[in-house]
Every structure is written in structure tokens, then in C-alpha cells.
Design a protein around this motif. Structure first.
Motif, PDB file in Angstrom:
ATOM      1  N   ARG A 225       0.919  -1.177   0.009  1.00 33.58           N
ATOM      2  CA  ARG A 225       0.032  -0.124   0.013  1.00 33.58           C
ATOM      3  C   ARG A 225       0.765   1.251   0.048  1.00 33.58           C
ATOM      4  NH1 ARG A 225      -5.769  -0.716   3.428  1.00 33.58           N
ATOM      5  NH2 ARG A 225      -5.889   1.419   2.396  1.00 33.58           N
ATOM      6  N   LEU A 226       0.477   2.074  -0.756  1.00 37.84           N
ATOM      7  CA  LEU A 226       1.043   3.384  -0.946  1.00 37.84           C
ATOM      8  C   LEU A 226       0.578   4.307   0.197  1.00 37.84           C
ATOM      9  CD1 LEU A 226       1.565   4.195  -4.679  1.00 37.84           C
ATOM     10  CD2 LEU A 226       3.117   2.793  -3.018  1.00 37.84           C
ATOM     11  N   SER A 227       1.402   5.311   0.481  1.00 37.87           N
ATOM     12  CA  SER A 227       0.932   6.278   1.672  1.00 37.87           C
ATOM     13  C   SER A 227       1.471   7.684   1.028  1.00 37.87           C
ATOM     14  CB  SER A 227       1.646   6.058   3.040  1.00 37.87           C
ATOM     15  OG  SER A 227       1.170   7.287   3.960  1.00 37.87           O
ATOM     16  N   PHE A 228       0.681   8.609   1.199  1.00 38.32           N
ATOM     17  CA  PHE A 228       1.104  10.196   0.783  1.00 38.32           C
ATOM     18  C   PHE A 228       0.823  11.036   1.757  1.00 38.32           C
ATOM     19  CE2 PHE A 228      -0.476   8.387  -3.455  1.00 38.32           C
ATOM     20  CZ  PHE A 228       0.835   7.933  -4.085  1.00 38.32           C
TER      21      PHE A 228
ATOM     22  N   ALA B  16       6.454   5.447 -18.675  1.00 39.46           N
ATOM     23  CA  ALA B  16       5.025   5.204 -17.904  1.00 39.46           C
ATOM     24  C   ALA B  16       5.808   4.614 -16.492  1.00 39.46           C
ATOM     25  CB  ALA B  16       4.406   4.025 -18.873  1.00 39.46           C
ATOM     26  N   SER B  17       7.058   4.003 -16.424  1.00 36.82           N
ATOM     27  CA  SER B  17       7.066   3.258 -15.082  1.00 36.82           C
ATOM     28  C   SER B  17       7.898   4.230 -14.288  1.00 36.82           C
ATOM     29  CB  SER B  17       7.928   2.074 -15.549  1.00 36.82           C
ATOM     30  OG  SER B  17       7.129   1.184 -16.213  1.00 36.82           O
ATOM     31  N   LEU B  18       7.552   4.377 -12.944  1.00 34.33           N
ATOM     32  CA  LEU B  18       8.240   4.904 -12.219  1.00 34.33           C
ATOM     33  C   LEU B  18       8.547   4.190 -10.865  1.00 34.33           C
ATOM     34  CD1 LEU B  18       6.396   8.709 -12.199  1.00 34.33           C
ATOM     35  CD2 LEU B  18       8.554   7.964 -13.195  1.00 34.33           C
ATOM     36  N   SER B  19       9.350   4.251 -10.078  1.00 28.72           N
ATOM     37  CA  SER B  19       9.536   3.748  -8.697  1.00 28.72           C
ATOM     38  C   SER B  19       8.695   4.523  -7.685  1.00 28.72           C
ATOM     39  CB  SER B  19      10.861   3.686  -8.350  1.00 28.72           C
ATOM     40  OG  SER B  19      11.240   5.059  -7.920  1.00 28.72           O
ATOM     41  N   ASN B  20       8.181   3.742  -6.690  1.00 31.57           N
ATOM     42  CA  ASN B  20       7.470   4.587  -5.665  1.00 31.57           C
ATOM     43  C   ASN B  20       8.101   6.053  -4.989  1.00 31.57           C
ATOM     44  OD1 ASN B  20       5.510   2.376  -5.991  1.00 31.57           O
ATOM     45  ND2 ASN B  20       6.157   1.692  -4.025  1.00 31.57           N
TER      46      ASN B  20
ATOM     47  N   ALA C 110       1.368  16.464 -10.183  1.00 29.53           N
ATOM     48  CA  ALA C 110       0.493  15.537 -10.887  1.00 29.53           C
ATOM     49  C   ALA C 110       1.311  14.338 -11.627  1.00 29.53           C
ATOM     50  CB  ALA C 110      -0.089  16.263 -11.976  1.00 29.53           C
ATOM     51  N   VAL C 111       0.972  13.312 -11.413  1.00 29.98           N
ATOM     52  CA  VAL C 111       1.652  11.993 -12.022  1.00 29.98           C
ATOM     53  C   VAL C 111       0.786  11.083 -12.708  1.00 29.98           C
ATOM     54  CG1 VAL C 111       3.024   9.883 -11.555  1.00 29.98           C
ATOM     55  CG2 VAL C 111       3.462  11.861 -10.124  1.00 29.98           C
ATOM     56  N   ILE C 112       0.930  11.012 -13.843  1.00 31.45           N
ATOM     57  CA  ILE C 112       0.229   9.671 -14.575  1.00 31.45           C
ATOM     58  C   ILE C 112       1.286   8.769 -14.861  1.00 31.45           C
ATOM     59  CG2 ILE C 112      -1.370   9.068 -16.613  1.00 31.45           C
ATOM     60  CD1 ILE C 112      -2.072  12.222 -16.930  1.00 31.45           C
ATOM     61  N   CYS C 113       0.930   7.422 -14.387  1.00 33.31           N
ATOM     62  CA  CYS C 113       2.058   6.345 -14.509  1.00 33.31           C
ATOM     63  C   CYS C 113       1.483   5.099 -14.560  1.00 33.31           C
ATOM     64  CB  CYS C 113       3.334   6.539 -13.664  1.00 33.31           C
ATOM     65  SG  CYS C 113       2.893   6.359 -11.897  1.00 33.31           S
ATOM     66  N   ALA C 114       2.285   4.034 -14.691  1.00 37.89           N
ATOM     67  CA  ALA C 114       1.807   2.608 -14.594  1.00 37.89           C
ATOM     68  C   ALA C 114       1.790   2.325 -13.122  1.00 37.89           C
ATOM     69  CB  ALA C 114       2.518   1.340 -15.533  1.00 37.89           C
ATOM     70  N   ALA C 115       0.740   1.395 -12.840  1.00 33.49           N
ATOM     71  CA  ALA C 115       0.742   0.841 -11.371  1.00 33.49           C
ATOM     72  C   ALA C 115       1.804  -0.089 -11.146  1.00 33.49           C
ATOM     73  CB  ALA C 115      -0.708   0.241 -10.965  1.00 33.49           C
ATOM     74  N   GLY C 116       2.723   0.216 -10.103  1.00 37.42           N
ATOM     75  CA  GLY C 116       3.697  -0.938  -9.914  1.00 37.42           C
ATOM     76  C   GLY C 116       3.257  -2.463  -9.619  1.00 37.42           C
ATOM     77  N   SER C 117       4.241  -3.255  -9.834  1.00 31.75           N
ATOM     78  CA  SER C 117       3.777  -4.678  -9.810  1.00 31.75           C
ATOM     79  C   SER C 117       3.389  -5.098  -8.463  1.00 31.75           C
ATOM     80  CB  SER C 117       5.064  -5.510 -10.296  1.00 31.75           C
ATOM     81  OG  SER C 117       6.145  -5.393  -9.392  1.00 31.75           O
ATOM     82  N   GLY C 118       3.763  -4.245  -7.366  1.00 28.30           N
ATOM     83  CA  GLY C 118       3.530  -4.804  -6.035  1.00 28.30           C
ATOM     84  C   GLY C 118       2.302  -4.275  -5.561  1.00 28.30           C
ATOM     85  N   LEU C 119       1.449  -3.516  -6.390  1.00 30.69           N
ATOM     86  CA  LEU C 119       0.070  -3.117  -6.137  1.00 30.69           C
ATOM     87  C   LEU C 119      -0.872  -4.220  -6.268  1.00 30.69           C
ATOM     88  CD1 LEU C 119      -0.472  -0.166  -4.683  1.00 30.69           C
ATOM     89  CD2 LEU C 119      -1.101   0.664  -6.806  1.00 30.69           C
ATOM     90  N   ALA C 120      -1.537  -4.653  -5.474  1.00 30.74           N
ATOM     91  CA  ALA C 120      -2.913  -5.536  -5.789  1.00 30.74           C
ATOM     92  C   ALA C 120      -2.577  -6.533  -6.795  1.00 30.74           C
ATOM     93  CB  ALA C 120      -4.058  -4.948  -6.230  1.00 30.74           C
ATOM     94  N   PRO C 121      -1.240  -7.255  -6.631  1.00 33.94           N
ATOM     95  CA  PRO C 121      -1.028  -8.387  -7.346  1.00 33.94           C
ATOM     96  C   PRO C 121      -2.283  -9.491  -7.698  1.00 33.94           C
ATOM     97  CG  PRO C 121       0.130  -8.665  -5.551  1.00 33.94           C
ATOM     98  CD  PRO C 121      -0.420  -7.462  -5.309  1.00 33.94           C
ATOM     99  N   ALA C 122      -3.176  -9.564  -6.712  1.00 37.21           N
ATOM    100  CA  ALA C 122      -4.212 -10.569  -6.926  1.00 37.21           C
ATOM    101  C   ALA C 122      -5.145 -10.099  -8.056  1.00 37.21           C
ATOM    102  CB  ALA C 122      -4.883 -10.855  -5.744  1.00 37.21           C
TER     103      ALA C 122
END
Length: 425
Positions: free
Chosen positions: A70-73, A134-138, A150-162
Motif C-alpha cells: 500500500r502506498l502512503s502520501f 510510464a514506469s516510475l519507482s514509488n 501530478a503524476v500519470i504512470c503505470a501501477a507498480g507490480s507490487g500493487l494488488a497483484p491478486a
């Protein structure tokens, strides 16, 4: 606690209610590979046919979130707000919306996806800008939010893998339309993303997943409930997708139209929806007295756009890709455009090369359709209706018939299009 996948499938097949522990076990073991794809396929079909109640959908969403990070801002000085669209044709709204909302001091973490089939993907559109990544680290995502807003990017592989695993399965098993699965898929990613406010753009009509207003309302209510249950300020707009948004369909074409909106122009429907969604996002963070049109006309939103693109390696001044071949379709008779079918035009654009059939396929950045008239406008016989673009000349034949058939012309004026069909909050 251990369960049997087969017993859980049978329970849902017989319209039973899965417990929290059963759902947690199912998702965790599917993610790890102990529950096989064919077993989860059977469960997805049972859910499609028999549904889930509110508690089950909430548990399914939470289990998907728990499968990853989970990310936290919380450390950001600015409040966070995000938007999610259920997908449509010509739906480039994220592109002008993220920098517009950020221009008012709100952090917009927009984790987006790619297109599949007739609906376009935000990342595909932005990748038509030379150099854009498209790819950014957290860490990069957080830094860009703090510096630019503002950021528009791909979701990381660790986010909701299910969800990533189940999403691919639904696409090949005829279970995409199941509302519990759509809702848990969308909201698991958005809640895990860590935004404090979320506005949903739930599309209705031929070019959307939800073809009827009743189905769209059911989905919107489920999404809003999930968000609010998770402590995220959430609301939804129900918007028309029987007709494409704007005049341009396709990756680079839609970027060009988004820049028109950000510089004070653009088609009225794209501007209207961008402004209404911005107004709703700003309302959630306590800025209800702001008129978002101001920062479209004064250049502040466009300034954020340029910084956002450059921060991800893109050149905001670079020439966008153009297709090698074009073909113009003309009106066969004079009259008002009474139908401009979103699905047929979306599929025609896809056939021209703007979309992909499989996730691994490449897209043609310059391919797509430019409309020369919108719904309700008068056209003269022989006047240009639309121009088709592709790098592969042989693609014209299959796309042309579909595009021509998407348009109906009538002697009488069509009823005015209603873009915003409702709101759920």
C-alpha cells in the motif's frame, strides 16, 4: 485456517455467502498459485451468475489490497485526489484533468492502464510523446507529486497483484462484466494507491462496459460504497458513452486534442467533462468555490502539463507521430448527424492499429479517426465526415465499412446530447 477451493466454488455456485475467512484464503492462495487458474475461473463464473453482497465485495476488495503493498502520501503537504474512468472511446479526460486539478495545489497520483480492444489506454496515449516513460519507482512517484503535483504512470507490480492475476483471467473467461469483480478490481488498486479522495467516471452506452443506466448505477453505487467504507471520500458521475468524446480517437490524436483543451480550446464535451470532474475532485478536498475553467484559460494547467511530461522523460514540444496513410469518408446525404456510435468507431479505430488484441501487441501511435462533425451537427452531402489514419494501408478496408456504418444522418434535428446522466455520492 484452511479451506477447499472446490467446496468454496460449490458454495457460491449454490448461491451461498462466502465468509471473510473464506475470501481471504481464496485470494491469498490464488495469488500464491495454490488455487489453480481453472478453479478461479469457475469461481469467477459463479460470482458473475450469482453475485455477491456488499460485505462479500468489501472483503474481496480488502483481500486483493492485502495481497500486495500500500502506498502512503501522508507526508505530502498537499491533499490528494484521483479519478478513475470505467473506459470509453475518445476518453482522453485524464490527460487534461490531472494537471488541471494539480494547478490548484492538489496532488494527483493517477495510476493508469493500457487499452485492450475498443477502449483506449491512457499510458498508450502518453507513450506517443517522444521520450515519455510510464514506469516510475514509488520514490520517483512521490518526488514528482511533491515537486509538480501530478503524476500519470503505470501501477507498480507490487500493487494488488491478486487483481492483476484475476483481471487477465476474467478477460479470457467471459466474466469481465461481473459487477463484484469490476468493483473489487478498480477499488483494490485505488485504495492501495493511497489517495484520500476519488471521483469515478462511470460510462454508460454502446462504447462502455455498462450498456444501460440501471447497470451503470448499480456499479457506481457499489464503487462509492467500497471507497467510503475504506475511508476514501468517493463520488461518481454517470456519463454518456453512446457517442465518442471529442473529435479525435487514437493515441497521438487524443494527446493533440488534450493539449487543445489545456490551452483554452478543444471540443465542448471534452472541456465540460474535464471541468465537472475537476470540480468534484476539488470539492472533496475543500475547494468548492473554485471554477476550474480559469486555469484552462490562463495557462496554469498547461504549465503543469509541460512539467509533468518533462519529469517523465517526455519532450512537451516534440512533434507527435503521424500515420503514413489517411483516407477520408464523406457524407452520403445532407442532414443532421443523428447517431455517431461509440462502439463501432472505437472498433474501427482499433482495426486501424490504435488498439491491441492482446496485451503484448504494439499499437500504432498515429493511427485512429478524426471526426469532422459531431452528433447533432448539419452536414452537406459530399462533405467530409471523418478521416481514418493508419500505418498499414490494408487495414482501411475492414475499418472503413464499420466507421461508415457508425453514422446516421436524419432530416430532423436530433435531441441535444446529455453528457452528465447522474451523480452518486
Amino acid at each position: 485456517m484452511s479451506f477447499s477451493a472446490v467446496e468454496l466454488i460449490i458454495k457460491k455456485r449454490e448461491r451461498g455467502e462466502l465468509s471473510t475467512a473464506e475470501i481471504d484464503w481464496l485470494v491469498a492462495n490464488y495469488t500464491s498459485g495454490r488455487v489453480a487458474d481453472e478453479q478461479m475461473s469457475a469461481m469467477a463464473m459463479a460470482i458473475l451468475l450469482n453475485g455477491m453482497n456488499r460485505r462479500e465485495i468489501k472483503d474481496l476488495t480488502l483481500a486483493m489490497i492485502a495481497s500486495g503493498e500500500r502506498l502512503s502520501f501522508d507526508g505530502l503537504a498537499a491533499p490528494t485526489a484521483d479519478k478513475h474512468s470505467t473506459g470509453g472511446v475518445g476518453d482522453k479526460i485524464t490527460l487534461p484533468l490531472a494537471p488541471l486539478v494539480a494547478s490548484y495545489g492538489v496532488a494527483v497520483p493517477q495510476l493508469s492502464g493500457r487499452g485492450l480492444g475498443h477502449t483506449g489506454g491512457t499510458l498508450d496515449k502518453l507513450e506517443s510523446i517522444p521520450g515519455w516513460q510510464a514506469s516510475l519507482s514509488n520514490t520517483e512517484l512521490y518526488s514528482q507529486l511533491a515537486e509538480i503535483g501530478a503524476v500519470i504512470c503505470a501501477a507498480g507490480s507490487g500493487l494488488a497483484p491478486a487483481d492483476r492475476k484475476l483481471y487477465s483471467l476474467r478477460d479470457v473467461t467471459g466474466t469481465v462484466e461481473a459487477i463484484p469483480l469490476i468493483a473489487s478490481s478498480i477499488m483494490s488498486k485505488k485504495i492501495a494507491e493511497g489517495t484520500s479522495a476519488l471521483v469515478l467516471d462511470v460510462k454508460v452506452g454502446s462504447g462502455a462496459f455498462m450498456k444501460t443506466l440501471d447497470r451503470a448505477q448499480e456499479l457506481a453505487q457499489t464503487l462509492v460504497q467500497l471507497g467510503q467504507d475504506a475511508g476514501v471520500k468517493t463520488s461518481a458521475l454517470l456519463t454518456d458513452m453512446s457517442t465518442p468524446l471529442g473529435l479525435k480517437i487514437g493515441n497521438a490524436l487524443e494527446v493533440k486534442e488534450s493539449i487543445e483543451v489545456l490551452t483554452g480550446g478543444g471540443p465542448s464535451d471534452v472541456v465540460e467533462l474535464t471541468v465537472e470532474l475537476a470540480r468534484e475532485m476539488l470539492h472533496h478536498v475543500g475547494m468548492s468555490d473554485v471554477d476550474p475553467r480559469e486555469n484552462l484559460s490562463n495557462g496554469k494547467a498547461y504549465e503543469v502539463w509541460r512539467k509533468m511530461i518533462a519529469a517523465q522523460g517526455g519532450d512537451p514540444d516534440a512533434e507527435l507521430p503521424k500515420a503514413k496513410h489517411w483516407h477520408q469518408l464523406t457524407a452520403e446525404e445532407s442532414g443532421y448527424i443523428s447517431r455517431l456510435d461509440a462502439l463501432e468507431l472505437g472498433v474501427a479505430s482499433w482495426r486501424l492499429g490504435a488498439g491491441r488484441e492482446r496485451k503484448e501487441d504494439a499499437v500504432q501511435f498515429g493511427a485512429g479517426i478524426e471526426l469532422h462533425a459531431q452528433l447533432g451537427q448539419w452536414v452537406e452531402a459530399g462533405a467530409p465526415l471523418m478521416t481514418l489514419f493508419t500505418d498499414t494501408e490494408e487495414k482501411f478496408e475492414r475499418a472503413q465499412a464499420l466507421a461508415q456504418g457508425a453514422v446516421s444522418i436524419s432530416a430532423s434535428h436530433a435531441p441535444e446530447r446529455k453528457l452528465i446522466l447522474g451523480k452518486i455520492s
